[in-house]
Design a protein around this motif. Sequence first.
Motif, PDB file in Angstrom:
ATOM      1  N   ARG A  73      49.096  25.675  42.365  1.00  0.00           N
ATOM      2  CA  ARG A  73      48.941  25.706  40.904  1.00  0.00           C
ATOM      3  C   ARG A  73      50.278  25.445  40.228  1.00  0.00           C
ATOM      4  NH1 ARG A  73      44.856  30.953  40.239  1.00  0.00           N
ATOM      5  NH2 ARG A  73      42.954  29.856  40.887  1.00  0.00           N
ATOM      6  N   THR A  93      44.900  37.422  43.710  1.00  0.00           N
ATOM      7  CA  THR A  93      45.221  37.904  42.366  1.00  0.00           C
ATOM      8  C   THR A  93      44.401  39.150  42.084  1.00  0.00           C
ATOM      9  OG1 THR A  93      45.675  35.640  41.657  1.00  0.00           O
ATOM     10  CG2 THR A  93      45.350  37.285  39.939  1.00  0.00           C
ATOM     11  N   ASP A 144      43.247  39.323  36.379  1.00  0.00           N
ATOM     12  CA  ASP A 144      42.857  38.364  37.415  1.00  0.00           C
ATOM     13  C   ASP A 144      42.061  37.197  36.843  1.00  0.00           C
ATOM     14  OD1 ASP A 144      40.757  39.961  36.722  1.00  0.00           O
ATOM     15  OD2 ASP A 144      39.999  40.276  38.744  1.00  0.00           O
ATOM     16  N   GLN A 145      41.266  37.440  35.798  1.00  0.00           N
ATOM     17  CA  GLN A 145      40.499  36.360  35.190  1.00  0.00           C
ATOM     18  C   GLN A 145      41.324  35.514  34.233  1.00  0.00           C
ATOM     19  OE1 GLN A 145      37.370  35.587  36.089  1.00  0.00           O
ATOM     20  NE2 GLN A 145      37.460  37.260  37.577  1.00  0.00           N
ATOM     21  N   LEU A 187      42.554  32.376  35.918  1.00  0.00           N
ATOM     22  CA  LEU A 187      41.490  31.375  36.002  1.00  0.00           C
ATOM     23  C   LEU A 187      41.271  30.693  34.657  1.00  0.00           C
ATOM     24  CD1 LEU A 187      38.898  33.327  38.207  1.00  0.00           C
ATOM     25  CD2 LEU A 187      40.600  31.655  38.936  1.00  0.00           C
ATOM     26  N   GLN A 188      41.393  31.439  33.567  1.00  0.00           N
ATOM     27  CA  GLN A 188      41.273  30.833  32.242  1.00  0.00           C
ATOM     28  C   GLN A 188      42.395  29.837  31.993  1.00  0.00           C
ATOM     29  OE1 GLN A 188      41.026  33.913  29.271  1.00  0.00           O
ATOM     30  NE2 GLN A 188      39.014  34.622  29.938  1.00  0.00           N
ATOM     31  N   ASP A 203      43.997  28.101  34.236  1.00  0.00           N
ATOM     32  CA  ASP A 203      43.732  26.930  35.065  1.00  0.00           C
ATOM     33  C   ASP A 203      42.642  26.060  34.446  1.00  0.00           C
ATOM     34  OD1 ASP A 203      43.870  25.146  37.113  1.00  0.00           O
ATOM     35  OD2 ASP A 203      42.991  26.452  38.635  1.00  0.00           O
ATOM     36  N   ARG A 204      41.598  26.675  33.924  1.00  0.00           N
ATOM     37  CA  ARG A 204      40.501  25.915  33.324  1.00  0.00           C
ATOM     38  C   ARG A 204      40.937  25.206  32.042  1.00  0.00           C
ATOM     39  NH1 ARG A 204      37.435  29.726  33.017  1.00  0.00           N
ATOM     40  NH2 ARG A 204      37.572  30.282  30.825  1.00  0.00           N
TER      41      ARG A 204
END
Length: 428
Positions: free
Chosen positions: A158, A303, A308-309, A312-313, A315-316
């Motif tokens: 990433r 993570t 943790d979310q 992901l946000q 990255d999206r």
Amino acid sequence: MAYCFNSENHLDPGPIYVRENGQLHMVNLALDDVRKSLRDTRPFRLFPKGFSVELCMNREDDTAQKEKTDHFIFTYTREGNLRYSAKSLFNLVLGFISDNVDHIDSLIGFPEQIAEKLFSAAEARQKFTQPGAGLRALQKFTEAYGSLVLCSLCLRNRYLVISQKLEEIKSFRELTRLDLSCCKLGDEHELLEHLTNEALSSVTQLHLKDNCLSDAGVRKMTAPVRVMKRGLENLTLLDLSCNPEITDAGIGYLFSFRKLNCLDISGTGLKDIKAVKHKLQTHIGLVHSKVPLKEFDHTNCKTEGWADQIVLQWDRVIMESMKPRRSMDIRKTTQYFYETRALMEASRKCPLADTHMNSSGKLQFYREKAPDRHGPLLKHEAALSQESKKSKKRGFEDSEQEQNNSSQSSKQKYVCLAVEDWDLLNSY
């Protein structure tokens, strides 16, 4: 609720009744305009032409309307009927604070249970993805709760997240596990310099596989530990595999990690492997493993925490922003496509199955467990105890010579420091 009436013609009211004391009374209409309208033979219209009704609530902005609808919970019954129930005062206050979470002064001393709900509410509204406001809000939580927000961070493959969310990543405190594998950071990256700060002294597992590191990067990373006993002094696991620029000289800097239990230097540019194995065993007690260690399979580092979310946000959102826009011309779209494609391929390209990464060529080291010493003393142990008493007497005689040689040894320690080490230490 206010109504605004607009009509070109006067509405024919007809007979008007008034209720008084439970009885209806008809009011006598004596107005001329009304009488003229009554004489009109046109058919009666409930809503004549030009009549319009406009709700004043529709004139308000979307935020105010959203606040009114947020006060209720809408559900459907089995029959298909819409029902609503009012939210609790706690949920209303929680929603208001989460919308303005970046304006909070401090959360130190705030209960952890309520803070976790506040963090989840702000995360659901994607407040941490907003530039500027998300960083301020995240710093408030990390200052107050530390490892509860995030105790383990995996940024494997990433590189784009690291480049665009570097300040947010640096705000995480009290991390214990950090995975930066296959990110191509290099020796001069700002995140590697951040690893030597006191904020990340709690890191015990660090994965730096395939990051284009050299001996200079290892020297910078270990300088605070070697001199000031700070930085990554609590490190127990280190992965430096797939960094061909690390040579035998760079491995010598790792001897300052006294708590190191697992080390992976597979795929590095070592020349005398036998000598490196002997030095690692004599200096920090690490033994070469003939079997691949499970600590380096990258399944333990995930993570974990409240945030943790959020990773992901990030990255999206970054992947969606990388899509070419239709408004761009053909030349800019082509250039944008190949630039983003090169970044993605560089970040995702990770040599996992190279020739030097097979089971026979892996250079993974571990610390052997000390044997139990709780049994009865043996004869040779008793003899060793007597020899230790004799050595103490000899130690008093040699103490004067050690004091004379101490000044010379201290000078030699300072001579071992390079100019780059002094520049790095002066920056603290």
